[in-house]
Design a protein around this motif. Sequence first.
Motif, PDB file in Angstrom:
ATOM      1  N   ARG A  63       0.746  -1.080   0.006  1.00 37.61           N
ATOM      2  CA  ARG A  63      -0.063   0.109   0.131  1.00 37.61           C
ATOM      3  C   ARG A  63       0.844   1.149   0.024  1.00 37.61           C
ATOM      4  N   ASP A 117       1.286   3.976  -3.068  1.00 37.28           N
ATOM      5  CA  ASP A 117       0.961   5.426  -2.852  1.00 37.28           C
ATOM      6  C   ASP A 117       2.186   6.439  -3.452  1.00 37.28           C
ATOM      7  N   GLU A 165       0.648   6.404 -12.063  1.00 34.78           N
ATOM      8  CA  GLU A 165      -0.513   5.818 -10.879  1.00 34.78           C
ATOM      9  C   GLU A 165      -0.555   4.486 -11.032  1.00 34.78           C
ATOM     10  N   ARG A 171      -2.159   0.645  -9.061  1.00 33.41           N
ATOM     11  CA  ARG A 171      -3.291  -0.161  -7.794  1.00 33.41           C
ATOM     12  C   ARG A 171      -3.438  -1.222  -8.406  1.00 33.41           C
ATOM     13  N   GLU A 197      -9.087   8.006  -7.253  1.00 30.68           N
ATOM     14  CA  GLU A 197      -7.654   8.082  -7.514  1.00 30.68           C
ATOM     15  C   GLU A 197      -7.680   9.475  -8.043  1.00 30.68           C
ATOM     16  N   ALA A 228      -7.071  11.813  -5.327  1.00 31.00           N
ATOM     17  CA  ALA A 228      -5.881  11.247  -4.508  1.00 31.00           C
ATOM     18  C   ALA A 228      -4.854  12.519  -4.275  1.00 31.00           C
TER      19      ALA A 228
END
Length: 463
Positions: free
Chosen positions: A67, A71, A79, A81, A124, A127
Amino acid sequence: MKALFDSIANRVFLILLAGILAATAATIWLSAEERQNAVRELRNQHTADRVEQIVDVLDDATPGARRVILDAAPNFGFEARLAAGRAPADDDNPELLAALKAQLGNNRHIVISRASDCDISPSERAAPGAPASSDSSANPAVPPETCRLIYVRLHDGALLTLKLDPPRSRLQLPSARSRSIVSGPYLLLFLALIALLAYAVARMTARPIKQLAVAAGELGRDIDQPPLPERGPVEIRTAATAFNLMQARIRRQIQHRTHMLAAITHDLQTPLTRLRLRLEKVGDAELRDKLVGDLSHMQQMVREGLDLARSMDSSEAMQRLDIDSLLDSVCADATDAGMEVTQSGRSHASILAQPNGLRRCLTNLVDNAIKYGQSAAVSIAIENGKVAIRIRDHGNGIPADQLDAVFEPFFRLETSRSRDTGGTGLGLTIARNIAENHGGTLTLSNCTDGGLQACLSLPVTSR
């Protein structure tokens, strides 16, 4: 436009300029394409390196650490995930896919797709630290951009989704810089250098041809011109050598013919003179007059044959002459001999001429006008940068289809120029030969109100 293409130098210049510009345009286009390929390959390799780094870290990280790593993914330029499920089936970029497989291995499941909204999820989008979305609604003039999504299966089966920023902004800067090199003052300097090169090559190519043309023109006026220098490329040297050989052969042939004709006419004068003395002793007066008349005609033909030989010989030195004074002298001599001659006009010009030869030419023309037209009207003027001497008579003229034929040696018009007038058919031939030796022309024309006009045109040296 036609006059522009009449010159071989202009033709070579335009062909070279067009060829160089076309080759340059093709080179710039190929260079730009190659540069774009190199930039794309470098970008793909850079992306593959960054993906390899984050994939290797995530493979070895614990679930809690993943995690934190996700980030921090924006620091890698994209980006990221983790998601369950299956990746799309379409491969959007085979070149990038090949670079990724070379870095991560061919056994790794990798898929690349294109997303139109450039977002992975609504959460996101908000984010912190995430790049701003490239939404085209803020600027309608900018077309909507797409971004690429890279799906990589980790060793534990998790699906890593990476979003790459649109590459357009990174590609526009090099393209604009490359365009600026061939625009503005750089383009003008480039075109000026190309035009200068093409002009120099065209002049260098046309110069030997121009020299050959000038030498050929001078050859017609003076057979004793110095030979062309045999230098330059092999083709030019070959042409100069052939021209010099031709000039030497023509010079020998003219000399042989001139010497032969002069020798024949000179050697005939002695026996003809003795024959005339013996004919004077013939008792029959009528027969004696006929024989003496025929002999006189033969002697005149011999003299004019000798004049013809001399007219073909350009060995007499050229001198600067006042053409008005020379014409005054010729007309004065004709008037003193009882001929009806009028003179008008002044040229105030000087020419380079052989004095004896040019006097013979003018005398023949005046004599012809008196002999076949009873009078001669002589005028002189400057026309088109040349001295134009016109000698007109008031006779019957010459048929239009025979205006050129009368310049042939021994050509005679039976109706007006028979043996009774004493003509031999050599006077105009001699006059034209002398005119051509001076770089001039001699033409005949019938006047509309009767009579024949001879026009002698000579180049001007100074005025």
